[in-house]
Design a protein around this motif. Structure first.
Motif, PDB file in Angstrom:
ATOM      1  N   ASP A 114      -1.610  15.099  13.028  1.00  0.00           N
ATOM      2  CA  ASP A 114      -1.577  14.070  14.067  1.00  0.00           C
ATOM      3  C   ASP A 114      -0.198  13.470  14.262  1.00  0.00           C
ATOM      4  O   ASP A 114       0.051  12.797  15.262  1.00  0.00           O
ATOM      5  N   LYS A 115       0.700  13.666  13.277  1.00  0.00           N
ATOM      6  CA  LYS A 115       2.018  13.043  13.272  1.00  0.00           C
ATOM      7  C   LYS A 115       1.889  11.512  13.322  1.00  0.00           C
ATOM      8  O   LYS A 115       2.501  10.828  14.142  1.00  0.00           O
ATOM      9  N   GLU A 116       1.050  10.978  12.419  1.00  0.00           N
ATOM     10  CA  GLU A 116       0.856   9.532  12.290  1.00  0.00           C
ATOM     11  C   GLU A 116       0.752   9.154  10.819  1.00  0.00           C
ATOM     12  O   GLU A 116       0.265   9.949  10.000  1.00  0.00           O
ATOM     13  N   HIS A 117       1.186   7.942  10.514  1.00  0.00           N
ATOM     14  CA  HIS A 117       1.007   7.376   9.180  1.00  0.00           C
ATOM     15  C   HIS A 117      -0.221   6.454   9.163  1.00  0.00           C
ATOM     16  O   HIS A 117      -0.566   5.833  10.172  1.00  0.00           O
ATOM     17  N   SER A 118      -0.835   6.336   8.001  1.00  0.00           N
ATOM     18  CA  SER A 118      -1.867   5.330   7.770  1.00  0.00           C
ATOM     19  C   SER A 118      -1.739   4.827   6.341  1.00  0.00           C
ATOM     20  O   SER A 118      -1.033   5.407   5.518  1.00  0.00           O
ATOM     21  N   PRO A 123       2.385   2.663  14.105  1.00  0.00           N
ATOM     22  CA  PRO A 123       3.534   3.560  14.275  1.00  0.00           C
ATOM     23  C   PRO A 123       4.613   3.343  13.218  1.00  0.00           C
ATOM     24  O   PRO A 123       4.766   2.255  12.662  1.00  0.00           O
ATOM     25  N   THR A 124       5.351   4.400  12.964  1.00  0.00           N
ATOM     26  CA  THR A 124       6.526   4.369  12.100  1.00  0.00           C
ATOM     27  C   THR A 124       7.651   5.078  12.847  1.00  0.00           C
ATOM     28  O   THR A 124       7.441   5.641  13.935  1.00  0.00           O
ATOM     29  N   LEU A 125       8.839   5.066  12.276  1.00  0.00           N
ATOM     30  CA  LEU A 125       9.947   5.765  12.917  1.00  0.00           C
ATOM     31  C   LEU A 125       9.639   7.254  13.055  1.00  0.00           C
ATOM     32  O   LEU A 125       9.978   7.879  14.064  1.00  0.00           O
ATOM     33  N   ASP A 126       8.964   7.839  12.056  1.00  0.00           N
ATOM     34  CA  ASP A 126       8.569   9.254  12.151  1.00  0.00           C
ATOM     35  C   ASP A 126       7.603   9.477  13.311  1.00  0.00           C
ATOM     36  O   ASP A 126       7.677  10.493  14.014  1.00  0.00           O
ATOM     37  N   PHE A 127       6.673   8.559  13.489  1.00  0.00           N
ATOM     38  CA  PHE A 127       5.717   8.614  14.603  1.00  0.00           C
ATOM     39  C   PHE A 127       6.463   8.623  15.940  1.00  0.00           C
ATOM     40  O   PHE A 127       6.200   9.458  16.816  1.00  0.00           O
ATOM     41  N   VAL A 128       7.393   7.679  16.098  1.00  0.00           N
ATOM     42  CA  VAL A 128       8.123   7.571  17.359  1.00  0.00           C
ATOM     43  C   VAL A 128       8.983   8.812  17.583  1.00  0.00           C
ATOM     44  O   VAL A 128       9.015   9.373  18.692  1.00  0.00           O
ATOM     45  N   PRO A 136       0.828  -1.215   0.000  1.00  0.00           N
ATOM     46  CA  PRO A 136       0.000   0.000   0.000  1.00  0.00           C
ATOM     47  C   PRO A 136       0.860   1.262   0.000  1.00  0.00           C
ATOM     48  O   PRO A 136       2.056   1.235   0.314  1.00  0.00           O
ATOM     49  N   GLU A 137       0.229   2.368  -0.298  1.00  0.00           N
ATOM     50  CA  GLU A 137       0.898   3.669  -0.254  1.00  0.00           C
ATOM     51  C   GLU A 137       0.641   4.319   1.103  1.00  0.00           C
ATOM     52  O   GLU A 137      -0.495   4.441   1.545  1.00  0.00           O
ATOM     53  N   MET A 138       1.719   4.720   1.765  1.00  0.00           N
ATOM     54  CA  MET A 138       1.605   5.319   3.089  1.00  0.00           C
ATOM     55  C   MET A 138       1.163   6.780   2.978  1.00  0.00           C
ATOM     56  O   MET A 138       1.578   7.506   2.068  1.00  0.00           O
ATOM     57  N   GLU A 139       0.336   7.202   3.907  1.00  0.00           N
ATOM     58  CA  GLU A 139      -0.101   8.595   3.982  1.00  0.00           C
ATOM     59  C   GLU A 139       0.308   9.168   5.337  1.00  0.00           C
ATOM     60  O   GLU A 139       0.006   8.593   6.383  1.00  0.00           O
TER      61      GLU A 139
END
Length: 293
Positions: free
Chosen positions: A243-247, A258-263, A235-238
């Motif tokens: 919110d500073k979150e990926h989906s 979570p992703t590294l950017d989220f953490v 899938p393509e991440m958004e």
């Protein structure tokens, strides 16, 4: 390859490890230099006493971090809760039991459902553990998730408890009841500041290492399943900047994980607020998450 030896984050980090995601116990060893405290989820309060056992005593010898097992309150009978609230004879017995069991550990994390009503009990327990040079952490619901009929754990309670509780592990996750972010950054910041204002050194901000897969049903998703879905569906991440979150989406599902950017965003927020971090939980995450810690 994640650098497992150098701690990037100066404030305290607590990591929970659960038997149902056992890889967390190995991560506690592998990334021990980044984790000040480990809380294995081992004990319960049942029938007025601490029950449970720690099955892997060899693991304890391998861990470099302080070990503070979690004790969760499962005895929710009105009689027992009222005794705890008034620091009655059952509360005294429970304190003795906890202090006795602390000889094998560096302290405990207590999840007590209604800590804001248990000031007398927690004060006596904290003083008793501190006499043994043990650490007391209590798990706290964020103010906005407190049931409306209950008094919230707010700054007034926090200030009263600071003298006898070492850290407050705030469960700043599970924000969305329907498809949406798990721990939107501005909400997390607001919840922490409601509790500690400008004096946050004793607060451990909850950082989830799990997410949710919203489809025909809503299911938690952990690292291993997340990687399977990525591999199969590509899938393509958004990135949700607010919110500073990926989906991402696949089939009729939407996944927040979570992703590294989220953490990194939450580590940066903890630095800004001057608080520590509590990870729920180690076995649900990916090794890359430790790069920011």
């Amino acid at each position: 390859m994640v650098n497992s030896s150098i701690k990037q984050f100066d404030n305290p980090v607590l990591g929970y490890a659960t038997p149902w995601n056992p890889s967390g116990f190995q991560k506690a060893i592998d990334f021990g230099s980044k984790l000040d405290m480990i809380s294995p989820v081992w004990f319960q309060i049942k029938a007025g006493a601490v029950r449970g056992d720690y099955p892997d005593k060899q693991w304890i010898q391998k861990v470099s971090s302080k070990i503070l097992p979690r004790i969760v309150l499962e005895d929710k009978s009105q009689r027992f809760l009222e005794d705890l609230m008034h620091n009655g004879p059952m509360a005294d017995k429970l304190i003795q039991d906890i202090v006795e069991k602390s000889r094998d550990f560096d302290g405990f994390v207590l999840e007590l459902l209604i800590p804001q009503y248990l000031g007398q009990f927690l004060e006596q327990l904290g003083k008793s553990l501190h006499q043994k040079r043990k650490i007391l952490v209590i798990a706290v619901m964020p103010p906005d998730r407190t049931p409306p009929q209950m008094h919230m754990f707010d700054n007034n309670v926090y200030k009263m408890y600071q003298q006898f509780v070492d850290y407050f592990s705030v469960m700043t996750y599970d924000f969305s009841m329907d498809t949406g972010p798990n721990a939107p950054i501005e909400w997390v910041k607001d919840q922490i500041q409601q509790i500690c204002k400008q004096d946050c050194q004793q607060v451990l901000m909850g950082v989830p290492f799990y997410g949710y897969d919203y489809g025909p049903t809503t299911e938690p998703i952990v690292g291993s399943r997340y990687l399977e879905v990525l591999e199969k569906h590509k899938p393509e991440m958004e990135w949700h900047q607010k919110d500073k979150e990926h989906s991402f989406k696949y089939l009729d599902h939407t996944v927040y994980y979570p992703t590294l950017d989220f953490v990194q965003a939450r580590v940066d927020l903890a630095r800004e607020l001057g608080c520590g971090i509590a990870i729920w939980e180690l076995g649900q995450g990916l090794d890359t998450f430790f790069e920011s810690l």
